[in-house]
Write an enzyme that holds these catalytic residues in place. Structure first.
Site, PDB file in Angstrom:
ATOM      1  N   PRO A   2       0.771  -1.178   0.139  1.00  0.00           N
ATOM      2  CA  PRO A   2      -0.082  -0.005  -0.078  1.00  0.00           C
ATOM      3  C   PRO A   2       0.831   1.350  -0.010  1.00  0.00           C
ATOM      4  O   PRO A   2       1.724   1.296   0.833  1.00  0.00           O
ATOM      5  CB  PRO A   2      -0.839  -0.186   1.183  1.00  0.00           C
ATOM      6  CG  PRO A   2      -0.772  -1.457   1.598  1.00  0.00           C
ATOM      7  CD  PRO A   2       0.505  -1.963   1.183  1.00  0.00           C
ATOM      8  N   GLU A   3       0.741   2.108  -0.911  1.00  0.00           N
ATOM      9  CA  GLU A   3       1.566   3.393  -1.231  1.00  0.00           C
ATOM     10  C   GLU A   3       0.285   4.351  -1.235  1.00  0.00           C
ATOM     11  O   GLU A   3      -0.813   4.050  -1.386  1.00  0.00           O
ATOM     12  CB  GLU A   3       2.591   3.469  -2.100  1.00  0.00           C
ATOM     13  CG  GLU A   3       3.341   2.169  -1.577  1.00  0.00           C
ATOM     14  CD  GLU A   3       5.130   2.733  -2.381  1.00  0.00           C
ATOM     15  OE1 GLU A   3       5.321   3.576  -2.772  1.00  0.00           O
ATOM     16  OE2 GLU A   3       5.789   1.555  -2.185  1.00  0.00           O
ATOM     17  N   LYS A  51      -0.738   8.402   2.672  1.00  0.00           N
ATOM     18  CA  LYS A  51      -1.243   7.029   2.842  1.00  0.00           C
ATOM     19  C   LYS A  51      -2.007   6.730   4.037  1.00  0.00           C
ATOM     20  O   LYS A  51      -2.225   5.621   4.455  1.00  0.00           O
ATOM     21  CB  LYS A  51       0.283   6.185   3.348  1.00  0.00           C
ATOM     22  CG  LYS A  51       1.333   6.133   1.954  1.00  0.00           C
ATOM     23  CD  LYS A  51       2.324   5.426   2.341  1.00  0.00           C
ATOM     24  CE  LYS A  51       3.529   5.732   3.334  1.00  0.00           C
ATOM     25  NZ  LYS A  51       4.561   4.920   3.281  1.00  0.00           N
ATOM     26  N   ASN A 163       8.041   2.591  -0.192  1.00  0.00           N
ATOM     27  CA  ASN A 163       9.399   2.184  -0.441  1.00  0.00           C
ATOM     28  C   ASN A 163       9.647   1.575  -1.813  1.00  0.00           C
ATOM     29  O   ASN A 163      10.656   1.921  -2.531  1.00  0.00           O
ATOM     30  CB  ASN A 163       9.613   0.840   0.495  1.00  0.00           C
ATOM     31  CG  ASN A 163      11.076   0.739   0.586  1.00  0.00           C
ATOM     32  OD1 ASN A 163      11.815   1.848   0.622  1.00  0.00           O
ATOM     33  ND2 ASN A 163      11.596  -0.305   1.016  1.00  0.00           N
ATOM     34  N   ARG A 248      14.913   0.295   6.023  1.00  0.00           N
ATOM     35  CA  ARG A 248      14.076  -0.068   4.979  1.00  0.00           C
ATOM     36  C   ARG A 248      14.999  -0.571   3.960  1.00  0.00           C
ATOM     37  O   ARG A 248      16.062  -0.115   3.754  1.00  0.00           O
ATOM     38  CB  ARG A 248      13.187   1.106   4.432  1.00  0.00           C
ATOM     39  CG  ARG A 248      12.292   1.789   5.393  1.00  0.00           C
ATOM     40  CD  ARG A 248      10.989   1.163   5.632  1.00  0.00           C
ATOM     41  NE  ARG A 248      10.219   1.756   6.515  1.00  0.00           N
ATOM     42  CZ  ARG A 248      10.300   1.729   7.826  1.00  0.00           C
ATOM     43  NH1 ARG A 248      11.226   0.898   8.523  1.00  0.00           N
ATOM     44  NH2 ARG A 248       9.253   2.268   8.561  1.00  0.00           N
TER      45      ARG A 248
END
Length: 258
Positions: A2-3, A51, A163, A248
């Protein structure tokens, strides 16, 4: 993953199904809001901000964040859910539709009057009416020693990139993720971020390569050890973050990204 584009699409689906409808039942399966009851209230709108997903019902806002595993699904009343009930965190039921939030990373309910203040920390929304590229550049530039991949993923700078986009944008601009912000030409990078996420806003499958075939949609994300689609060099992998807690995964082509 999910972005901003995924959350935008989820908000659109929920808004299409719920806006203007009266809530017949609400069920918050989160201890802090277990007693919240929105039955009888009208769903005014469902929108995204970066988001974050904001469901405005009556004088309240149901705020959720999908994190890594969360999703919202819409069902007809009485239709069997396609995920286990124990994964549900929020249920909003109206006469024509039932919205269920599964595995949501964050759920909170607060007065509608507090929405602006609670969301004020976010940077300009790449998919929102407040998008301001110059302000995003200004915010990113305020920390010149931060790695560019970290700065792009910081929601206080610009809201909506996760990411996947961070890694893909660095590749598209030929920038190593570790390069300090102060050594990056920011305006073209921010402009590209806006164009790429908007191009994917209404797509079923996100792509940055322009190729919609499964396995060929991304340049470097999650492709450690595979050949670069542009030059054939093996994609490398590392971890990067503001601190050890916020690391990340990052991927880059050592030849295309200097």
């Amino acid at each position: 993953m999910p972005e901003g584009d995924s959350v935008y699409q989820a908000a659109q689906r929920l808004d299409d199904a719920l806006a203007g409808q009266v809530v017949s039942r609400s069920d918050f399966r989160v201890p802090a809001y277990a007693n919240a009851d929105l039955a009888g209230e009208t769903v005014h709108s469902v929108t995204s901000r970066g988001k974050h997903l904001l469901m405005r019902i009556g004088e309240a806002v149901v705020h959720s964040h999908l994190k890594m595993e969360g999703e919202w699904r819409v069902y007809r009343p009485g239709q069997q859910w396609r995920r286990p009930g124990w994964q549900a965190r929020v249920v909003i039921e109206t006469a024509p539709a039932v919205a269920v939030g599964f595995d949501l990373g964050l759920v909170e309910v607060f007065p509608a009057a507090e929405e602006d203040d609670r969301m004020a920390y976010l940077g300009p929304d790449l998919l929102g009416p407040d998008w301001d590229a110059a302000e995003a550049v200004r915010r990113i530039a305020s920390a010149p020693d931060v790695p560019i991949a970290v700065a792009l993923g910081e929601q206080r700078n610009l809201a909506g990139l996760g990411n996947v986009y961070v890694n893909e944008l660095c590749f598209l601009r030929g920038i190593r993720p570790t390069r300090p912000v102060g050594e990056v030409e920011l305006a073209p990078l921010v402009d590209l971020a806006s164009r790429v996420i908007r191009a994917n806003r209404d797509r079923i499958s996100r792509t940055t390569t322009g190729n919609d075939r499964r396995g060929e949609r991304l340049w470097v994300y999650s492709r450690s050890g595979e050949p670069c689609r542009r030059c054939g060099t093996r994609i490398e992998h590392g971890r990067l973050g503001r601190n050890d807690v916020e690391l990340r995964d990052t991927w880059w082509c050592p030849s295309c990204q200097r």
